[in-house]
Design a protein around this motif. Structure first.
Motif, PDB file in Angstrom:
ATOM      1  N   LEU A 559       0.845  -1.191   0.003  1.00 48.07           N
ATOM      2  CA  LEU A 559      -0.021  -0.070  -0.090  1.00 48.07           C
ATOM      3  C   LEU A 559       0.988   1.149   0.191  1.00 48.07           C
ATOM      4  O   LEU A 559       0.454   2.157  -0.769  1.00 48.07           O
ATOM      5  CB  LEU A 559      -0.882  -0.170   1.196  1.00 48.07           C
ATOM      6  CG  LEU A 559      -1.814   1.198   1.302  1.00 48.07           C
ATOM      7  CD1 LEU A 559      -2.847   1.303   0.236  1.00 48.07           C
ATOM      8  CD2 LEU A 559      -2.455   1.075   2.612  1.00 48.07           C
ATOM      9  N   ASN A 560       1.990   1.089   0.790  1.00 46.69           N
ATOM     10  CA  ASN A 560       3.003   2.442   0.690  1.00 46.69           C
ATOM     11  C   ASN A 560       3.424   2.511  -0.564  1.00 46.69           C
ATOM     12  O   ASN A 560       3.367   3.768  -0.965  1.00 46.69           O
ATOM     13  CB  ASN A 560       4.010   2.005   1.743  1.00 46.69           C
ATOM     14  CG  ASN A 560       4.879   3.095   2.070  1.00 46.69           C
ATOM     15  OD1 ASN A 560       5.390   4.029   1.250  1.00 46.69           O
ATOM     16  ND2 ASN A 560       5.424   3.296   3.404  1.00 46.69           N
ATOM     17  N   ARG A 562       2.062   1.535  -3.449  1.00 44.93           N
ATOM     18  CA  ARG A 562       1.222   1.990  -4.342  1.00 44.93           C
ATOM     19  C   ARG A 562       0.732   3.626  -4.006  1.00 44.93           C
ATOM     20  O   ARG A 562       0.641   4.397  -5.221  1.00 44.93           O
ATOM     21  CB  ARG A 562      -0.254   1.424  -3.999  1.00 44.93           C
ATOM     22  CG  ARG A 562      -1.330   1.822  -4.731  1.00 44.93           C
ATOM     23  CD  ARG A 562      -1.154   1.303  -6.278  1.00 44.93           C
ATOM     24  NE  ARG A 562      -1.249  -0.324  -6.577  1.00 44.93           N
ATOM     25  CZ  ARG A 562      -2.678  -0.933  -6.490  1.00 44.93           C
ATOM     26  NH1 ARG A 562      -3.690  -0.373  -6.343  1.00 44.93           N
ATOM     27  NH2 ARG A 562      -2.462  -2.328  -6.549  1.00 44.93           N
ATOM     28  N   ILE A 563       0.967   3.913  -2.820  1.00 44.39           N
ATOM     29  CA  ILE A 563       0.660   5.556  -2.765  1.00 44.39           C
ATOM     30  C   ILE A 563       1.937   6.270  -3.378  1.00 44.39           C
ATOM     31  O   ILE A 563       1.709   7.504  -3.719  1.00 44.39           O
ATOM     32  CB  ILE A 563       0.577   5.960  -1.234  1.00 44.39           C
ATOM     33  CG1 ILE A 563      -0.613   5.138  -0.520  1.00 44.39           C
ATOM     34  CG2 ILE A 563       0.844   7.355  -0.814  1.00 44.39           C
ATOM     35  CD1 ILE A 563      -0.722   5.368   0.904  1.00 44.39           C
ATOM     36  N   GLN A 564       3.203   5.636  -3.106  1.00 47.36           N
ATOM     37  CA  GLN A 564       4.223   6.556  -3.925  1.00 47.36           C
ATOM     38  C   GLN A 564       4.171   6.339  -5.227  1.00 47.36           C
ATOM     39  O   GLN A 564       4.567   7.557  -5.790  1.00 47.36           O
ATOM     40  CB  GLN A 564       5.487   5.699  -3.448  1.00 47.36           C
ATOM     41  CG  GLN A 564       5.899   5.866  -1.975  1.00 47.36           C
ATOM     42  CD  GLN A 564       7.241   5.375  -1.478  1.00 47.36           C
ATOM     43  OE1 GLN A 564       8.116   5.255  -2.191  1.00 47.36           O
ATOM     44  NE2 GLN A 564       7.234   4.595  -0.080  1.00 47.36           N
ATOM     45  N   ASP A 566       1.484   6.441  -7.009  1.00 46.71           N
ATOM     46  CA  ASP A 566       0.400   7.481  -7.596  1.00 46.71           C
ATOM     47  C   ASP A 566       0.804   8.785  -7.408  1.00 46.71           C
ATOM     48  O   ASP A 566       0.556   9.630  -8.189  1.00 46.71           O
ATOM     49  CB  ASP A 566      -0.837   7.023  -6.679  1.00 46.71           C
ATOM     50  CG  ASP A 566      -1.415   5.687  -6.941  1.00 46.71           C
ATOM     51  OD1 ASP A 566      -1.123   5.102  -7.945  1.00 46.71           O
ATOM     52  OD2 ASP A 566      -2.345   5.407  -6.328  1.00 46.71           O
ATOM     53  N   ILE A 567       1.573   9.149  -6.171  1.00 49.35           N
ATOM     54  CA  ILE A 567       2.020  10.399  -6.229  1.00 49.35           C
ATOM     55  C   ILE A 567       3.177  10.617  -7.176  1.00 49.35           C
ATOM     56  O   ILE A 567       3.066  11.839  -7.754  1.00 49.35           O
ATOM     57  CB  ILE A 567       2.700  10.487  -4.501  1.00 49.35           C
ATOM     58  CG1 ILE A 567       1.649  10.605  -3.563  1.00 49.35           C
ATOM     59  CG2 ILE A 567       3.548  11.993  -4.539  1.00 49.35           C
ATOM     60  CD1 ILE A 567       2.273  10.544  -2.282  1.00 49.35           C
ATOM     61  N   LEU A 609      -5.502   7.702  -6.248  1.00 45.88           N
ATOM     62  CA  LEU A 609      -4.862   8.008  -5.017  1.00 45.88           C
ATOM     63  C   LEU A 609      -6.289   8.435  -4.094  1.00 45.88           C
ATOM     64  O   LEU A 609      -6.204   8.148  -2.980  1.00 45.88           O
ATOM     65  CB  LEU A 609      -4.010   9.351  -5.106  1.00 45.88           C
ATOM     66  CG  LEU A 609      -3.198   9.717  -3.930  1.00 45.88           C
ATOM     67  CD1 LEU A 609      -2.316   8.595  -3.582  1.00 45.88           C
ATOM     68  CD2 LEU A 609      -2.321  10.877  -4.316  1.00 45.88           C
ATOM     69  N   LEU A 612      -7.627   5.194  -2.906  1.00 49.19           N
ATOM     70  CA  LEU A 612      -6.619   4.591  -1.549  1.00 49.19           C
ATOM     71  C   LEU A 612      -6.996   5.331  -0.383  1.00 49.19           C
ATOM     72  O   LEU A 612      -7.281   4.655   0.665  1.00 49.19           O
ATOM     73  CB  LEU A 612      -5.433   4.691  -2.052  1.00 49.19           C
ATOM     74  CG  LEU A 612      -4.964   3.629  -3.103  1.00 49.19           C
ATOM     75  CD1 LEU A 612      -3.278   3.839  -3.437  1.00 49.19           C
ATOM     76  CD2 LEU A 612      -4.988   2.148  -2.659  1.00 49.19           C
ATOM     77  N   GLN A 613      -7.214   6.809  -0.704  1.00 47.84           N
ATOM     78  CA  GLN A 613      -7.526   7.486   0.611  1.00 47.84           C
ATOM     79  C   GLN A 613      -8.973   7.214   1.200  1.00 47.84           C
ATOM     80  O   GLN A 613      -8.907   7.234   2.566  1.00 47.84           O
ATOM     81  CB  GLN A 613      -7.443   9.202   0.331  1.00 47.84           C
ATOM     82  CG  GLN A 613      -7.297   9.906   1.358  1.00 47.84           C
ATOM     83  CD  GLN A 613      -7.328  11.437   0.780  1.00 47.84           C
ATOM     84  OE1 GLN A 613      -7.244  11.853  -0.393  1.00 47.84           O
ATOM     85  NE2 GLN A 613      -7.041  12.050   1.982  1.00 47.84           N
ATOM     86  N   PHE A 620      -3.805   5.276   5.411  1.00 48.34           N
ATOM     87  CA  PHE A 620      -3.379   6.203   4.140  1.00 48.34           C
ATOM     88  C   PHE A 620      -2.718   7.674   4.984  1.00 48.34           C
ATOM     89  O   PHE A 620      -1.671   8.075   4.516  1.00 48.34           O
ATOM     90  CB  PHE A 620      -4.644   6.487   3.216  1.00 48.34           C
ATOM     91  CG  PHE A 620      -4.331   7.576   2.122  1.00 48.34           C
ATOM     92  CD1 PHE A 620      -3.866   7.099   1.071  1.00 48.34           C
ATOM     93  CD2 PHE A 620      -4.170   9.110   2.444  1.00 48.34           C
ATOM     94  CE1 PHE A 620      -3.397   7.828   0.028  1.00 48.34           C
ATOM     95  CE2 PHE A 620      -3.734   9.727   1.203  1.00 48.34           C
ATOM     96  CZ  PHE A 620      -3.536   9.116   0.128  1.00 48.34           C
ATOM     97  N   GLU A 624       1.120   8.631   4.689  1.00 50.07           N
ATOM     98  CA  GLU A 624       1.326   9.794   3.875  1.00 50.07           C
ATOM     99  C   GLU A 624       2.124  10.799   4.852  1.00 50.07           C
ATOM    100  O   GLU A 624       2.969  11.667   4.432  1.00 50.07           O
ATOM    101  CB  GLU A 624      -0.098  10.676   3.760  1.00 50.07           C
ATOM    102  CG  GLU A 624       0.057  11.823   2.790  1.00 50.07           C
ATOM    103  CD  GLU A 624      -1.168  12.287   2.469  1.00 50.07           C
ATOM    104  OE1 GLU A 624      -1.426  12.660   1.239  1.00 50.07           O
ATOM    105  OE2 GLU A 624      -2.236  12.345   3.437  1.00 50.07           O
TER     106      GLU A 624
END
Length: 814
Positions: A559-560, A562-564, A566-567, A609, A612-613, A620, A624
């Motif tokens: 998940l970490n 995936r967030i990175q 997407d950012i 993003l 996910l949030q 999340f 973040e």
């Protein structure tokens, strides 16, 4: 020692003078140095002040432990690892079977021609068949050979020394022992080869990983990185070659590639450029001295006395090289279904099989007591001189004749763009000085017009497809720059950086105008090799009871990532859109289409993003917070470093700032409590809602919470499993594979539903596949726990039995 250092500096000065005086001549630098060395060797016979040069000869230790590690490491750093991997089959076919074939052909030919012992003739065939990596790398860097051709020949020359050295060592042992070639000795040779070749590669990778981690963990300075790169080059080579008796060259190449791909991707771009310049200097010094010493080591009188034999052996070597190139390369291409290597490229692969200092070092390692040693030395020196003075000298006109010196499509675009930008810069400079009144307006316009005219005459005309490619390549370059900046800012980690760079490289290689026009409405990106690896790990561990804790941490890490991703996707696509908006020199239609593509990608990344949030609100927020806390402190440290190195702050202030930042980094980020399973949530699940509080509390203690991302397969049809899953949050779909290979959707699952109950009460094999369609939080109960409670509490067993029967009826109906 003083005399040795003085003569070494004198030789280096001669090399630099020669490089400057002959820079406008077509003679290759390495050939020029051999000629100068040969000339100095002859003059030393007549001039007394040159007599000390008689002691400056090549020795095996000098080549293996002084020159070779530096030159091989520099080549490994600049090697295109992806292109090498794509062409590994033809490279290895030339490095292993081709060298063995060449050894046999040359050895048998020399044996028949000179009537010497067969094993001694094969000994010569082994040492002379390997293309010298130093000679080849130096020449092809200077010529600017096509990338794929460069990788093919450079890769072969770097790898086949292991084959040559092992075969030479085995044959030399046989000669000294007086034994002959047998099936048993051949089998032992094969085993020894793989031990040396693969062992060297393993040692190099381990050294590269160890140094990479050390430099990263200690946050090493530029000086420390440069020093450890030297340690890696020489330390890895000597440990492998001298201590472990495996291939030192393989160790050096693999350690250099490991550092380049894994280690140096973590460091600042400025440090990378300093590192490249440093190794370019080391390579220049080593190359200059090595090829001067090659010339100094040649006795021209001995060569002329064996001229006829040497010429005959040169013919044998060239014919053996031709036989291997023109037979094994096309076979490996067809066998592994690789892009075709043209006949012109094969001609260069044949003629570019240079021999150099490595062959001389190997032949000089033969014991003086061996009969025929002097003959082998003269033959080796003769072949080396021929390939350097004839092959190397004529390879440039041969490439021109074969039209391999022509610009590729990308190089044509680069030339046109480079000339355009150069002309614009010169015009802007002239306008600026004219505005200040330093130069007259009339002269400024005249010079600007003249320079622009010259550039326009040289500039190639690019067609429509090339103009589209120019726009797309500019976009890809901007994405590369953006992702590197994000890594430097600390917003993404190295894993995410390598993943994104891999996708960008594949995207760049697969470009076509039609594909570009057809991908406007495509998804953000296909799964990369990194994401495929993630799915493999998930598949292997998702049903293992002992790995659930690991799986929970692993999914949080995913998940970490995936967030990175997407950012990074949002930032990169926005940077490309802004760049295209400001570029007025590009094809307008191509800019419009590419901008639409990146706008679509921007919207996709943003939407992902937001999803996910929404799905993991608290988790999340915590992730973040971790990412941006780390990034903020990274920026603060970089600013402190900049101010300190530019004299804005003193050492005391700098140390205090660094200490403060390190103290913050050492403390864990204070995160809000993530959502954990509560007994109240557990009681709300229909499967267990009617159970007594006592039973629920006992069962609750054995529940494990796991998360899955959208697209993850939770259980797979045909796989073994013994756990029950209850959906706490999210949605999934159930599917079953049909006889035609396609999947049929059986139904959808949502919050409160459960699945996997058939594996609890009967068979352990899953009868269907359940795939997460949204991000999901699941409650997991193992078979052992459920069966234990079902035996003691009839209501649990009845509830599961009823659920399984209902599910079977639904499946039969569908």
């Amino acid at each position: 020692m003083a005399e040795v250092i003085l003569i070494t500096m004198a030789l280096l000065t001669i090399a630099m003078l020669a490089a400057g005086l002959f820079k406008n001549f077509s003679i290759p630098y390495t050939v020029l140095l051999v000629a100068i060395g040969l000339t100095l060797s002859e003059l030393s016979l007549f001039w007394d002040f040159l007599l000390p040069l008689h002691d400056f000869k090549l020795t095996p230790d000098l080549v293996f432990f002084v020159f070779l590690p530096a030159l091989i490491f520099d080549s490994g750093l600049s090697l295109d690892a992806r292109l090498l991997l794509k062409n590994l089959a033809p490279v290895l076919s030339m490095a292993i079977p081709a060298l063995l074939l060449s050894t046999t052909l040359v050895g048998v030919s020399v044996w028949l021609f000179l009537d010497i012992d067969l094993t001694i003739a094969l000994l010569f065939g082994a040492l002379i068949s390997a293309t010298d990596p130093v000679a080849v790398v130096a020449l092809f860097k200077e010529l600017g050979a096509p990338r794929r051709l460069n990788v093919l020949i450079e890769g072969e020359s770097l790898f086949n020394d292991a084959t040559a050295i092992v075969v030479f060592g085995i044959l030399l042992a046989m000669v000294l022992e007086g034994s002959s070639v047998t099936l048993l000795s051949t089998g032992a040779a094969v085993v020894e080869f793989f031990r040396v070749f693969i062992g060297g590669a393993v040692v190099g990778v381990l050294v590269g990983l160890l140094v990479s981690e050390m430099l990263f963990r200690l946050q090493s300075s530029t000086s420390a990185i440069l020093a450890m790169s030297m340690v890696t080059a020489y330390g890895g080579f000597i440990i492998a070659e001298h201590s472990l008796h495996v291939s030192g060259v393989m160790a050096t190449v693999s350690s250099a590639v490991t550092l380049s791909v894994y280690g140096f991707s973590r460091i600042n771009t400025d440090v990378k450029s300093i590192l490249a310049e440093t190794w370019e200097l080391v390579s220049l010094i080593a190359n200059s001295l090595l090829f001067l010493l090659v010339g100094l080591s040649i006795n021209s009188l001995n060569l002329f006395s064996h001229l006829f034999i040497i010429l005959a052996v040169v013919v044998f070597v060239q014919l053996a090289r031709a036989a291997t190139v023109y037979s094994l390369v096309p076979v490996s291409i067809r066998l592994f279904k690789l892009p075709m290597i043209s006949m012109a490229e094969r001609h260069i692969m044949w003629w570019g099989g240079l021999k150099g200092g490595l062959a001389i070092a190997i032949v000089l390692s033969i014991p003086e007591s061996l009969p025929g040693r002097e003959l082998l030395i003269n033959l080796t020196l003769g072949v080396v001189v021929f390939t350097l003075m004839v092959n190397a000298w004529t390879i440039r006109p041969l490439m021109r004749k074969l039209k391999l010196d022509r610009l590729t499509e990308d190089e044509t675009i680069e030339l046109e763009q480079g000339l355009r930008h150069a002309g614009q810069s010169s015009t802007e400079m002239l306008k600026g000085y004219a505005k200040l009144g330093i130069i007259q307006q009339k002269l400024s316009k005249k010079l600007s017009k003249k320079i622009t005219s010259i550039f326009n005459r040289v500039s190639p005309v690019i067609n429509t497809e090339q103009s589209w490619r120019e726009v797309y390549l500019a976009s890809i370059r901007e994405e590369f720059h953006s992702v590197d900046r994000l890594y430097k800012l600390g917003l993404i980690n190295q894993y995410t950086l390598l993943d994104i760079r891999n996708v960008l490289q594949l995207d760049r290689d697969a470009f076509s105008v039609e594909k570009l026009k057809n991908t406007i409405e495509s998804d953000v990106q296909p799964k990369s090799i990194f994401q495929q690896l993630e799915m493999w790990v998930l598949r292997e561990f998702r049903e293992k009871n002992w790995a659930i804790k690991f799986l929970s941490n692993y999914q949080r890490s995913r998940l970490n990532q995936r967030i990175q991703r997407d950012i990074a996707g949002i930032v990169m696509t926005r940077a490309v859109i802004d760049m295209l908006t400001s570029r007025h020199d590009l094809d307008k239609q191509a800019v419009r289409i590419v901008t639409q593509l990146y706008q679509h990608r921007f919207d996709c990344w943003s939407q992902r993003l937001k999803v996910l949030q929404t799905d993991f609100e608290q988790l999340f927020e915590n992730i973040e917070k971790e990412i941006f806390t780390r990034s903020s402190l990274k920026i603060a440290q970089d600013k402190a470093n900049f101010d300190f190195h530019h004299g804005e702050i003193g050492v005391k202030a700098f140390n205090k700032i660094t200490e403060t930042i390190n103290n913050i980094l050492m403390k864990p980020v204070n995160s809000e409590n993530e959502e954990h399973l509560s007994i109240k949530m557990f009681m709300s699940i229909p499967l267990f809602s009617s159970l007594s509080e006592e039973v629920l509390n006992l069962l609750f203690d054995h529940v494990q919470q796991v998360t899955f991302l959208s697209g993850d397969i939770i259980i797979g049809e045909g796989e073994k499993g013994d756990a029950l899953y209850i959906i706490s949050h999210g949605e999934a779909e159930v599917s079953k594979k049909q006889l035609n290979g396609k999947f049929r959707i059986l139904g959808e699952l949502e919050q409160g539903d459960f699945f996997g109950e058939q594996a609890l009460l009967a068979d352990h094999v899953r009868s269907a596949t359940v795939t997460a369609t949204t991000a999901m939080t699941l409650l997991r109960l193992s078979r052992a726990d459920v069966i234990k409670f079902a035996e003691n509490h009839k209501e649990v067993k009845l509830r599961l039995q009823q659920a399984r029967d209902d599910r079977s009826i639904v499946n039969k109906t569908l």
